[in-house]
Scaffold this active site. Sequence first.
Site, short mmCIF file in Angstrom:
data_model
loop_
_atom_site.label_atom_id
_atom_site.label_comp_id
_atom_site.label_asym_id
_atom_site.label_seq_id
_atom_site.Cartn_x
_atom_site.Cartn_y
_atom_site.Cartn_z
N HIS A 119 0.87 -1.18 0.00
CA HIS A 119 0.00 0.00 0.00
C HIS A 119 0.90 1.23 0.00
CE1 HIS A 119 -3.67 2.36 0.81
NE2 HIS A 119 -2.82 3.18 1.42
N CYS A 120 0.72 2.09 -0.98
CA CYS A 120 1.59 3.26 -1.14
C CYS A 120 0.83 4.53 -0.75
CB CYS A 120 2.08 3.36 -2.58
SG CYS A 120 3.15 4.79 -2.86
#
Length: 265
Positions: A119-120
């Site tokens: 998850h960025c």
Amino acid sequence: MGLRIHFVVDPHGWCCMGLIVFVWLYNFFLIPKIVLFPHYEEGHIPGILIIIFYGIAMFCLVALVRASITDPGRLPENPKIPHGEREFWELCNKCNLMRPKRSHHCSRCGHCVRRMDHHCPWINNCVGEDNHWLFLQLCFYTELLTCYALMFSFCHYYYFLPLKKRNLDLFVVRHELAIMRLAAFMGITMLVGITGLFYTQLIGIITDTTSIEKMSNCCEEISRPRKPWQQTFSEVFGTRWKILWFIPFRRRQPLRVPYHFANHV
């Protein structure tokens, strides 16, 4: 297959992405205003360099927007599992839904994502099967744009001839040194961070391993046959045409391999 828009409600992600947009806008407007156009008008650089700068900047922006709003591979609540692939599916112990193996449950987004890499917060989205190619393009064009801006900032002071025409009534001209110092600081910081990220992403694709798999050390327990790098990149980008790997405007075709990816976690 229709376009699936994915929007994550996360104030932390909004702040991170807002910072990225600020850096992009800062370079997009001030570098041409202070460096490119003045040196072009005095004949120090050809116009094609300005066109290249804007081209890279637009490709970077398109990759950023699309990576942030494209569905990364969210699984439906009632997926249709092909009869011959049931053994390659498993039950998620967090959302109690069936998912292909090598999927992962994102605690921030609250759902499972096919072949999730991580998850960025910088794009306020997960990086998964359906938007990984856009994330790679974002890393590539961000690094290219940063190098381009830093190169011209350096040339402006140490290589190009001094500008003869300077309108000191303009704010950006009066405060040029402070503006360029801030641009250089942001550029160097961005370059260092994005280089490390881009390198780890490339290694992950070549070895057919996601960031989550690396962190869980699961790959040590898996006898995974090595694929040619052309095949692993083709699976991520959805095409074997290498020129299309650099185009963020196109539609990615679904992978022509089963949901589960034979080697799984």
